[in-house]
Write a protein that holds these residues in place. Sequence first.
Motif, PDB file in Angstrom:
ATOM      1  N   LEU A 323       0.823  -1.214   0.000  1.00 38.41           N
ATOM      2  CA  LEU A 323       0.000   0.000   0.000  1.00 38.41           C
ATOM      3  C   LEU A 323       0.854   1.260   0.000  1.00 38.41           C
ATOM      4  O   LEU A 323       0.428   2.311  -0.484  1.00 38.41           O
ATOM      5  CB  LEU A 323      -0.929   0.016   1.224  1.00 38.41           C
ATOM      6  N   LEU A 324       2.064   1.143   0.529  1.00 34.46           N
ATOM      7  CA  LEU A 324       2.960   2.295   0.591  1.00 34.46           C
ATOM      8  C   LEU A 324       3.210   2.878  -0.792  1.00 34.46           C
ATOM      9  O   LEU A 324       3.441   4.081  -0.934  1.00 34.46           O
ATOM     10  CB  LEU A 324       4.290   1.878   1.231  1.00 34.46           C
ATOM     11  N   TYR A 325       3.161   2.051  -1.820  1.00 30.46           N
ATOM     12  CA  TYR A 325       3.461   2.502  -3.177  1.00 30.46           C
ATOM     13  C   TYR A 325       2.217   2.953  -3.939  1.00 30.46           C
ATOM     14  O   TYR A 325       2.324   3.347  -5.094  1.00 30.46           O
ATOM     15  CB  TYR A 325       4.165   1.379  -3.952  1.00 30.46           C
ATOM     16  N   GLN A 326       1.052   2.876  -3.313  1.00 30.85           N
ATOM     17  CA  GLN A 326      -0.166   3.325  -3.973  1.00 30.85           C
ATOM     18  C   GLN A 326      -0.352   4.820  -3.765  1.00 30.85           C
ATOM     19  O   GLN A 326      -0.245   5.330  -2.647  1.00 30.85           O
ATOM     20  CB  GLN A 326      -1.377   2.555  -3.455  1.00 30.85           C
ATOM     21  N   LEU A 327      -0.660   5.505  -4.852  1.00 29.13           N
ATOM     22  CA  LEU A 327      -0.764   6.958  -4.812  1.00 29.13           C
ATOM     23  C   LEU A 327      -1.872   7.424  -3.883  1.00 29.13           C
ATOM     24  O   LEU A 327      -1.728   8.422  -3.178  1.00 29.13           O
ATOM     25  CB  LEU A 327      -0.998   7.491  -6.229  1.00 29.13           C
ATOM     26  N   GLY A 328      -2.990   6.697  -3.872  1.00 24.00           N
ATOM     27  CA  GLY A 328      -4.092   7.080  -2.990  1.00 24.00           C
ATOM     28  C   GLY A 328      -3.691   7.038  -1.526  1.00 24.00           C
ATOM     29  O   GLY A 328      -4.072   7.910  -0.737  1.00 24.00           O
ATOM     30  N   PHE A 329      -2.914   6.029  -1.141  1.00 23.12           N
ATOM     31  CA  PHE A 329      -2.415   5.918   0.231  1.00 23.12           C
ATOM     32  C   PHE A 329      -1.508   7.102   0.562  1.00 23.12           C
ATOM     33  O   PHE A 329      -1.635   7.724   1.620  1.00 23.12           O
ATOM     34  CB  PHE A 329      -1.652   4.597   0.381  1.00 23.12           C
ATOM     35  N   GLN A 330      -0.600   7.438  -0.345  1.00 22.87           N
ATOM     36  CA  GLN A 330       0.343   8.531  -0.115  1.00 22.87           C
ATOM     37  C   GLN A 330      -0.376   9.871   0.020  1.00 22.87           C
ATOM     38  O   GLN A 330      -0.141  10.633   0.966  1.00 22.87           O
ATOM     39  CB  GLN A 330       1.359   8.585  -1.249  1.00 22.87           C
ATOM     40  N   PHE A 331      -1.260  10.169  -0.923  1.00 29.18           N
ATOM     41  CA  PHE A 331      -2.000  11.433  -0.886  1.00 29.18           C
ATOM     42  C   PHE A 331      -2.808  11.552   0.403  1.00 29.18           C
ATOM     43  O   PHE A 331      -2.804  12.593   1.063  1.00 29.18           O
ATOM     44  CB  PHE A 331      -2.939  11.529  -2.093  1.00 29.18           C
ATOM     45  N   SER A 332      -3.529  10.480   0.723  1.00 34.50           N
ATOM     46  CA  SER A 332      -4.450  10.520   1.857  1.00 34.50           C
ATOM     47  C   SER A 332      -3.731  10.808   3.165  1.00 34.50           C
ATOM     48  O   SER A 332      -4.127  11.698   3.924  1.00 34.50           O
ATOM     49  CB  SER A 332      -5.202   9.186   1.939  1.00 34.50           C
ATOM     50  N   PHE A 333      -2.646  10.086   3.433  1.00 38.57           N
ATOM     51  CA  PHE A 333      -1.979  10.235   4.724  1.00 38.57           C
ATOM     52  C   PHE A 333      -1.138  11.504   4.801  1.00 38.57           C
ATOM     53  O   PHE A 333      -1.037  12.119   5.868  1.00 38.57           O
ATOM     54  CB  PHE A 333      -1.135   8.995   5.025  1.00 38.57           C
ATOM     55  N   ILE A 334      -0.533  11.922   3.696  1.00 37.17           N
ATOM     56  CA  ILE A 334       0.258  13.158   3.739  1.00 37.17           C
ATOM     57  C   ILE A 334      -0.635  14.354   4.001  1.00 37.17           C
ATOM     58  O   ILE A 334      -0.314  15.227   4.821  1.00 37.17           O
ATOM     59  CB  ILE A 334       1.059  13.317   2.429  1.00 37.17           C
ATOM     60  N   VAL A 335      -1.789  14.418   3.332  1.00 39.30           N
ATOM     61  CA  VAL A 335      -2.716  15.534   3.565  1.00 39.30           C
ATOM     62  C   VAL A 335      -3.253  15.486   4.989  1.00 39.30           C
ATOM     63  O   VAL A 335      -3.357  16.519   5.667  1.00 39.30           O
ATOM     64  CB  VAL A 335      -3.868  15.499   2.539  1.00 39.30           C
ATOM     65  N   THR A 336      -3.588  14.297   5.466  1.00 38.48           N
ATOM     66  CA  THR A 336      -4.127  14.167   6.830  1.00 38.48           C
ATOM     67  C   THR A 336      -3.108  14.627   7.861  1.00 38.48           C
ATOM     68  O   THR A 336      -3.436  15.394   8.784  1.00 38.48           O
ATOM     69  CB  THR A 336      -4.529  12.707   7.105  1.00 38.48           C
ATOM     70  N   PHE A 337      -1.863  14.189   7.741  1.00 39.33           N
ATOM     71  CA  PHE A 337      -0.821  14.625   8.666  1.00 39.33           C
ATOM     72  C   PHE A 337      -0.610  16.134   8.582  1.00 39.33           C
ATOM     73  O   PHE A 337      -0.427  16.808   9.604  1.00 39.33           O
ATOM     74  CB  PHE A 337       0.492  13.891   8.382  1.00 39.33           C
ATOM     75  N   ALA A 338      -0.614  16.675   7.375  1.00 38.84           N
ATOM     76  CA  ALA A 338      -0.399  18.119   7.207  1.00 38.84           C
ATOM     77  C   ALA A 338      -1.474  18.918   7.923  1.00 38.84           C
ATOM     78  O   ALA A 338      -1.183  19.934   8.587  1.00 38.84           O
ATOM     79  CB  ALA A 338      -0.364  18.469   5.722  1.00 38.84           C
ATOM     80  N   LEU A 339      -2.719  18.483   7.820  1.00 36.36           N
ATOM     81  CA  LEU A 339      -3.819  19.211   8.473  1.00 36.36           C
ATOM     82  C   LEU A 339      -3.763  19.066   9.993  1.00 36.36           C
ATOM     83  O   LEU A 339      -4.024  20.027  10.733  1.00 36.36           O
ATOM     84  CB  LEU A 339      -5.158  18.700   7.939  1.00 36.36           C
ATOM     85  N   ILE A 340      -3.401  17.862  10.472  1.00 36.80           N
ATOM     86  CA  ILE A 340      -3.309  17.662  11.923  1.00 36.80           C
ATOM     87  C   ILE A 340      -2.177  18.507  12.517  1.00 36.80           C
ATOM     88  O   ILE A 340      -2.335  19.144  13.566  1.00 36.80           O
ATOM     89  CB  ILE A 340      -3.106  16.168  12.241  1.00 36.80           C
ATOM     90  N   LEU A 341      -1.042  18.525  11.824  1.00 36.40           N
ATOM     91  CA  LEU A 341       0.095  19.305  12.314  1.00 36.40           C
ATOM     92  C   LEU A 341      -0.171  20.807  12.232  1.00 36.40           C
ATOM     93  O   LEU A 341       0.560  21.591  12.845  1.00 36.40           O
ATOM     94  CB  LEU A 341       1.351  18.945  11.525  1.00 36.40           C
ATOM     95  N   SER A 342      -1.198  21.192  11.489  1.00 32.80           N
ATOM     96  CA  SER A 342      -1.533  22.615  11.343  1.00 32.80           C
ATOM     97  C   SER A 342      -2.676  23.035  12.263  1.00 32.80           C
ATOM     98  O   SER A 342      -3.227  24.125  12.096  1.00 32.80           O
ATOM     99  CB  SER A 342      -1.921  22.916   9.886  1.00 32.80           C
ATOM    100  N   LYS A 343      -3.051  22.179  13.209  1.00 37.07           N
ATOM    101  CA  LYS A 343      -4.207  22.503  14.045  1.00 37.07           C
ATOM    102  C   LYS A 343      -3.981  23.760  14.875  1.00 37.07           C
ATOM    103  O   LYS A 343      -4.933  24.489  15.189  1.00 37.07           O
ATOM    104  CB  LYS A 343      -4.537  21.326  14.962  1.00 37.07           C
ATOM    105  N   GLY A 344      -2.702  24.047  15.208  1.00 39.34           N
ATOM    106  CA  GLY A 344      -2.423  25.276  15.956  1.00 39.34           C
ATOM    107  C   GLY A 344      -2.770  26.515  15.157  1.00 39.34           C
ATOM    108  O   GLY A 344      -3.203  27.530  15.710  1.00 39.34           O
ATOM    109  N   ILE A 345      -2.565  26.458  13.855  1.00 37.95           N
ATOM    110  CA  ILE A 345      -2.918  27.581  12.975  1.00 37.95           C
ATOM    111  C   ILE A 345      -4.422  27.635  12.786  1.00 37.95           C
ATOM    112  O   ILE A 345      -5.048  28.701  12.910  1.00 37.95           O
ATOM    113  CB  ILE A 345      -2.214  27.419  11.614  1.00 37.95           C
TER     114      ILE A 345
END
Length: 757
Positions: A323-345
Motif C-alpha cells: 500500500l505504501l506505493y499506492q498513490l491514494g495511500f500517499q495522498f491521503s496520509f500526507i494531507v491528513t498529517f499536514a492538516l493535523i500538524l496545522s491545528k495550531g494555525i
Amino acid sequence: MKGKWHYILLIAVFSIWNQFLWGWLGLGAFLIFYYMRYKEKPGSWLFFFISSIVLIYFSLLPSFESAIWEDDSPQDHSTIQGMITSNPEIKEDYISFTLNENHTNEKIMVNVNSGQTNSNHVLSFQHGGNCKVTGRLQLPRQARNPGAFDYRSYLKAMGIYVQMNVDQSEIQCEGRDWLAYSFQVKDNLLQHLEERYRPVTYHWIQALIFGDKDLLSEEMIQEFQNWNLSHLLAISGLHVGLIIFFFYSFLNRFCKISIEKSKYILMIFLPVYALFANGNPPVLRAVLMAEVLFIFSIMGRRWPLTDVVSMTALLLLLHNPLLLYQLGFQFSFIVTFALILSKGILSRLPSFFWSSIYISFISQLAIIPLQLWNFYYISPLSLFANLFFVPYFSAIVIPLSLLAVLFSWLPPIFTAPIDFYFTRLHEPLLFSIFHYVKDAQLLWIIGKISLITVMSYYVGLFMFMKLLENNRRKRALITSSFLVMLLIAEQLAPYLDNKGTVTVLDVGQGDTFIIELPNRKGIMMIDAAKEMSLNNKDEKMNPTAEYAIKPFLWSRGITTIDHLVITHFDQDHFGSYPYLVENFQIQHLYTNPAYKEFLSPKAYSKHTVLTSDMNLNIGKYSFHVLYPHKQGNSELNQNQQSIVLYTEFGGRTFLFTGDIGSEGERKMLEKYPSLQADILKVGHHGSKYSTSDSFLQSLQPEYAIISVGEHNLYGHPSPETIKRLQQQQVQILRTDLNGAIQYRFAKNSGTFLTMFP
C-alpha cells in the motif's frame, strides 16, 4: 507511548522502502542509542521494543516478486486453479477480477473476454468462487516511454505481478462466499438507482457515493484533474466524514438513539460502506481512523490525532506493505498529517471562511511534490478553485447524493427535484464554469522532480508551518520563498545541463523523435505519429499523443516545441500534429512541398518548406536537408517525398530518413556520393523496400534505429532488411523490442539508453 507512534510509522515506511542492509542496521543502532540515553524515562523500553519489532518485521519481508512467473520468456498455456478475491469489474466486453492461486496464494489479474456481457456472465464470476483457468500467463504491460503510465507498477503496488487474458470457454467458476452476497446487494442497489434516476444523476451518485467515476465524461474528469479537484471525485476522508456526520445526526436527533448506541451502529455500518466503496486506500484510512476514534471514545481515552493516524497507517501496512506505493495511500496520509500538524494555525482562525482557505492552502502545499513526481504539473490557481468547489460539494452535492440514495424508495415527488438539480443545474453549471475559465487556467508544467527536491520540500514545508504557527511571519515568508525557489530550480535544471538527448519514442507503427539540445538551447521534434488502430472507435481519440508524446514532453517540463519537422503527411508521421497544435506552443513548422491539402492557412505564417541543400541552424547545431530534391507536388507517393535530415550529435553523425524508399536513397546518393552516417534511422520502419545494400555500403552505419510497432500488421521490420543490416555488422535498436531509445550526448561523446535491455 502517546505522541510517539508517528516515529514508529516512519520506521515502518523506511524499512519497507529501504533496500540496503546497512540502512536498517544503522536505524537499529540509532534505536539502541536512543534507549540507552532515555531508558530512565517512562515508556522508553516499550517504544524501543515496538520500534525494534516493526523494524525487523518490515525489513525482513520477502522480496515482492512473483512465485509463478519464472522469467521473461513467453509462457506456455497452463492451468491455474484459485479463488476470486475481488468483486468482478464488469465492462462492456470483458470482466476482470483478482484470482488467488491455490498453491502459492499469489494474486493473478484475470481478464475474461466475454463479448457482450449479460447476466449469465455476471453470475458465473462472484467473490469467493473457485475457478479453473487455462491460458497463458503474461506480465502486465510496462511503460514503453519515459514519463508514461506504468500499468505493471500500478498492479505491482496491489500485489499483482502476472495476468491472464482468456475467453469464456477457457475458464470455469463455481460457488461464492458470504462477501458475494454483500456485493450482490450493492449491485442490486445500483441497478435500483439506475432505474429511478436519469443517467447524469446516476453517474454522479455512483462516483460520489460508491467510488466509481468511470461513467462520468472524460472531459469532466480531465477538467477536475487540471484544477487539482480529483479528490472530490474519489471517495476520501471528506466524503466519509460527511457520511458519518449525516448518519450520526440522523440516528441521534431524528431517530432519538443514544450517542453510545449511535457509535456502535456506525462502527458496524462503516466497514460495510468501505466494502461498497471498493476499499480504496483513502476510504480505508478514513473508516479505520473513525473506528479507532470510536473505540477510544467508548473506552473513555483520548489519544493524539497523530497517533490515531499513525496507528491506522501501521495497521494498513501490516495487512499489505505494498500500500505504501499506492498513490491514494500517499495522498491521503500526507494531507491528513499536514492538516493535523496545522491545528495550531487552524484553531486561531476567526471564521469558517478563513478555515476553508487555510485547509485548502495546506492541502495543496502538501501534495505538490507527489503531484509533480507523478503528473509533472501543478495548478497554482487550484487554491481558488478548491475554495469554491470544496464547500459546494461538501454542503450541496455530496449530501444530495446521499439523499438521492435514501429517497430512491420514495415516490417521484421526492426524487424528481434531485434529478432536476443534477441534470439541469449541477452538470451544466460545472461545464459552464470550466468553459468560461478555460483561458484563465494556468498549468505550471515543471516535469518530474528529483527525490532530493521532494525531501527538501517537505523539510521546508514543515519549517514553514512551524514558523507560521509561532506567528513568525517574516521567517515563514522566507521559508515559503525557498519552497518556490526549489520548484523554479527544478524547472531551470535543463538549462544548466550541458548534455543533450535524442529520444526515439515508442509510438507503435510510426515515428516521433524529440531532440533536446544541451542547455535547453532548443527543442526539436521530427514527426508526430498517430498509430492507427482497428479497435479505435472514436477517430478523434489519439492515445499515441495522450499516453506517449504528451507524458514524455511534460515529464521533461517541455511545453514549447521550437522546431517541428513533419517529414511527410502520412498519419504515422503527421497524425498527432493537430493534438500538438492544441496542447503545445509550436514556434516553427517545417514540411515537404506537398503541404497545402494537409495544413490550414493559419499554419502558413510559421511554416517553411524544406528541400535539398537547405540548412536548418539551431544554435551551434546544423541540420542539412538532403531530400526531397524538387519543389511542388510532383510526386503522389508521400513516402518518396519524405524529408531527410543529416546532423551530428556527440561526435556521431545522424541520418533521419522518414519513410524514404530505395529509389529515394538512390537519388540521394547520386547527389551526395560521399554520404556517411554513424547512426541511421532506418527508413519506412524497416520495410524491405528501404535500406538497400548500396545505401548501407555507402553509409557504413554503426547503429541502426528502427521505429516500429509491436506485432504490426505490415510485418515490419522485414527479415530482408534485418539481414542486410546484420551483414553490414550494424548494431540494431528497435522500439518494438527496446521501447523508447535515448541517445545522451555531450560535445564529443554519446551513449545509448533503452527502456528495456
